[in-house]
Design an enzyme around this catalytic site. Structure first.
Site, short mmCIF file in Angstrom:
data_model
loop_
_atom_site.label_atom_id
_atom_site.label_comp_id
_atom_site.label_asym_id
_atom_site.label_seq_id
_atom_site.Cartn_x
_atom_site.Cartn_y
_atom_site.Cartn_z
N TYR A 80 41.23 46.67 58.60
CA TYR A 80 41.28 45.24 58.96
C TYR A 80 42.75 44.86 59.14
O TYR A 80 43.63 45.52 58.59
CB TYR A 80 40.60 44.44 57.82
CG TYR A 80 40.47 42.98 58.11
CD1 TYR A 80 39.52 42.51 59.03
CD2 TYR A 80 41.31 42.05 57.50
CE1 TYR A 80 39.43 41.17 59.31
CE2 TYR A 80 41.22 40.70 57.78
CZ TYR A 80 40.27 40.27 58.69
OH TYR A 80 40.18 38.94 58.99
N ASN A 83 44.87 42.99 57.81
CA ASN A 83 45.78 42.84 56.67
C ASN A 83 46.14 44.18 56.04
O ASN A 83 46.96 44.24 55.13
CB ASN A 83 45.17 41.92 55.60
CG ASN A 83 43.92 42.51 54.95
OD1 ASN A 83 43.30 43.42 55.49
ND2 ASN A 83 43.55 41.98 53.81
N LYS A 84 45.56 45.28 56.54
CA LYS A 84 45.80 46.59 55.92
C LYS A 84 47.09 47.22 56.45
O LYS A 84 47.70 46.72 57.38
CB LYS A 84 44.60 47.50 56.19
CG LYS A 84 43.28 46.97 55.60
CD LYS A 84 43.37 46.82 54.09
CE LYS A 84 42.03 46.51 53.41
NZ LYS A 84 41.43 45.22 53.77
N GLN A 85 47.45 48.38 55.85
CA GLN A 85 48.71 49.06 56.21
C GLN A 85 48.74 49.37 57.71
O GLN A 85 49.77 49.24 58.36
CB GLN A 85 48.88 50.34 55.40
CG GLN A 85 49.20 50.11 53.93
CD GLN A 85 47.97 49.93 53.05
OE1 GLN A 85 46.88 49.63 53.53
NE2 GLN A 85 48.15 50.08 51.76
#
Ligand SMILES: Cc1ncc(COP(=O)(O)O)c(C=O)c1O
Length: 337
Positions: free
Chosen positions: A147, A149-151
């Protein structure tokens, strides 16, 4: 692009096989299904997590049993997991919260001793290491999420790392409406789902993974700068540092406020000054649908509940400038006074 993406993820997490899926949640659900969980079965998991790590158990008609966390790592406390095992327990869904690896060795040992499946929710932990080994390279399934917001991101998306070709084949089929390699498009060997990642998202993922080292190093730099700036502030404890066994992949930057500090006041003051923060994370067992269904309430899992009351996530992303971080920390200093 799916094959290329699966190959690239496998290389980056040291996995033998990777199945690309439509989200981390979908990946967790497939792992719980693979473990054979169903009605009457229980899986032990962490209350201090994003709801998907418990929902995947409910999707199979099984019951999530919450064990309390360690106050430092914020991950499952293996002793609490052991105490929660019953004759109905089939699996442990362990979470690497905030990108900090959970206690894999004791959990693997527990799972082996009690004949349980171990599933790792590594959705927040791409690139993290436990005892010098990348998460995803062990012999239990580990799930990653992409998603925004992930790395790294694919828009929506996820991946499951597994050790055997047999698990890979079955997961591929389950994610693709139960189709089998041997059959045609309209032949279904088993009940499956549409949990496929699409080609366009996989293409984004391939390009994102090429930048993984850069993104992880920028995130580490931002975290290190926060740690330096926050050292001078009383009442806001920084996240646990790495040690010989745990190497974190930075995902968010949560500080732990001292018990005497009114977190709501801090959030409101910071918001007035243009600093967005988040109460990260609420304990899952206290979510309205969990209270309603299982009758859970406060006091059941004190360590998790205490963390839920005191943790506060600060703005955190790879391009966060030193100047903005100084501003955030100055405002936090004024807010906690
Ligand atoms: C710990 C954890 N588990 C599971 C998920 C679910 O991932 P997704 O949002 O890709 O379904 C997330 C991310 O949102 C997460 O942080």
């Amino acid at each position: 692009m799916i094959d290329r993406f699966e190959q690239a993820v496998a290389e980056r997490v040291g996995a033998r096989h990777v199945v690309a899926v439509s989200s981390g949640t979908a990946g967790l659900h497939l792992c719980v299904r693979l473990a054979g969980l169903g009605p009457g079965g229980e899986a032990i998991t962490s209350p201090f997590s994003f709801v998907a790590s418990a929902n995947c158990i409910l999707y199979q008609g099984a019951t999530p049993i919450f064990a309390d966390i360690d106050p430092q790592t914020l991950n499952l406390d293996p002793a609490a997991v052991e105490a929660a095992i019953t004759p109905r327990t089939r699996a442990i869904v362990a979470v690497d919260i905030f990108g900090y690896p959970c206690e894999l060795e004791p959990l693997r040992e527990l799972a082996a001793r009690h004949g349980l499946a171990l599933i790792e929710d590594a959705c927040e932990a791409l690139g993290a290491e436990y005892r010098g080994r990348l998460l995803g390279s062990f012999d239990h399934p580990a799930v990653f999420a992409f998603y925004p917001n992930k790395q790294v991101t694919t828009g929506e998306g996820g991946a499951i790392a597994v050790a055997s070709e047999e698990e890979w084949r079955l997961l591929k089929s389950l994610s693709n409406q139960g189709r089998a390699d041997s059959g045609g498009w309209l032949e279904h060997a088993r009940l499956g789902y549409n949990y496929r990642l699409d080609d366009l998202s996989a293409a984004v993922g391939v390009a994102q993974l090429e930048k993984l080292d850069l993104l992880l190093s920028l995130r580490s730099q931002v975290a290190a700068r926060y740690a330096e700036l926050l050292a001078a502030i009383d009442g806001a404890e920084t996240p646990l540092a790495d040690d010989a066994d745990h190497r974190r992949s930075w995902f968010v930057y949560p500080v732990r406020l001292a018990p005497e500090i009114d977190r709501e006041r801090v959030i409101a003051r910071l918001a007035e000054r243009g600093v967005a923060t988040s109460r990260y994370l609420p304990s899952i067992h206290l979510q309205p649908y969990m209270r309603e269904r299982f009758g859970y309430g406060e006091g059941m899992l004190p360590v998790s509940e205490e963390a839920s009351r005191r943790m506060l996530a600060l703005p955190f992303f790879p391009e966060l400038s030193a100047e903005d971080q100084e501003y955030v920390v100055e405002e936090l200093r004024a807010a906690v006074r």
